[in-house]
Design a protein around this motif. Structure first.
Motif, PDB file in Angstrom:
ATOM      1  N   PHE A 103       0.706  -1.062   0.372  1.00 50.36           N
ATOM      2  CA  PHE A 103       0.105   0.082  -0.065  1.00 50.36           C
ATOM      3  C   PHE A 103       0.857   1.279  -0.315  1.00 50.36           C
ATOM      4  O   PHE A 103       1.485   1.902   1.245  1.00 50.36           O
ATOM      5  N   VAL A 112       0.019   5.178   1.874  1.00 45.98           N
ATOM      6  CA  VAL A 112      -1.326   4.894   2.042  1.00 45.98           C
ATOM      7  C   VAL A 112      -2.111   6.159   2.913  1.00 45.98           C
ATOM      8  O   VAL A 112      -3.211   5.692   3.263  1.00 45.98           O
ATOM      9  N   ILE A 162      -9.112  -0.078   1.682  1.00 48.45           N
ATOM     10  CA  ILE A 162      -8.198  -0.700   2.521  1.00 48.45           C
ATOM     11  C   ILE A 162      -8.551  -2.339   3.366  1.00 48.45           C
ATOM     12  O   ILE A 162      -8.399  -3.225   2.859  1.00 48.45           O
TER      13      ILE A 162
END
Length: 178
Positions: free
Chosen positions: A125, A128, A136
């Motif tokens: 990720f 993020v 997510i």
């Protein structure tokens, strides 16, 4: 969870790790399953830019070796590990390697639905701090069939924008090792 300052090269580091997993000869051989990686960004334009400027650049810029298919010519060593069969589906954002492993550079979008249908062993990720918590969580579902790690491998990295953000909370729940 990797917390970093801005512009320290974490995306380049992740590409180096991804290409190591694809070319090291430990996965997709001798009865071992392939290693499948999703490099996930908040937005599709970020994913495309990363694939073009980081992933492809590192592949084509790798050390030159004799071309096994054309004596007398040299090619980047990583390209000798790529799956060049007709059904490999190689593209800017999807690179398949010998043994069945792949790197897909994608976007989580608003809620992670863009990644439905993928099965992966590892998700990076990237940036993020800009990926929604729901995206997510939904994206995490592609690790249900992961063959490596504890229900897959998740690496979160970015630059927290402020204390109390989702990313800051992720960092606080982590071991916070340096």
């Amino acid at each position: 969870v990797l917390v970093k300052g801005r512009q320290v090269g974490a995306s380049v580091m992740s590409v180096a790790l991804e290409l190591y997993f694809m070319t090291c000869g430990l996965f997709g051989v001798n009865g071992k399953p392939p290693f499948r990686i999703i490099h996930c960004f908040p937005q599709l334009d970020m994913a495309k830019r990363h694939a073009k400027t980081k992933l492809n650049t590192m592949i084509t810029g790798s050390i030159l070796v004799p071309d096994p298919k054309h004596p007398g010519k040299k090619v980047p060593i990583i390209t000798t590990k790529a799956d060049t069969t007709a059904d490999a589906n190689d593209s800017l954002q999807y690179k398949q390697f010998l043994g069945g492993g792949f790197i897909a550079t994608e976007s989580a979008g608003l809620n992670g639905d863009r990644l439905r249908g993928y099965t992966a062993d590892c998700i990076f990720f990237d940036e993020v701090q800009d990926i929604r918590a729901a995206a997510i969580s939904n994206t995490d579902q592609i690790l249900k069939q992961a063959q490596y790690g504890n229900k897959g491998i998740r690496v979160y990295f970015g630059t927290p924008k402020k204390e109390g953000s989702s990313y800051h909370k992720m960092w606080k729940k982590s071991t916070q090792n340096y």
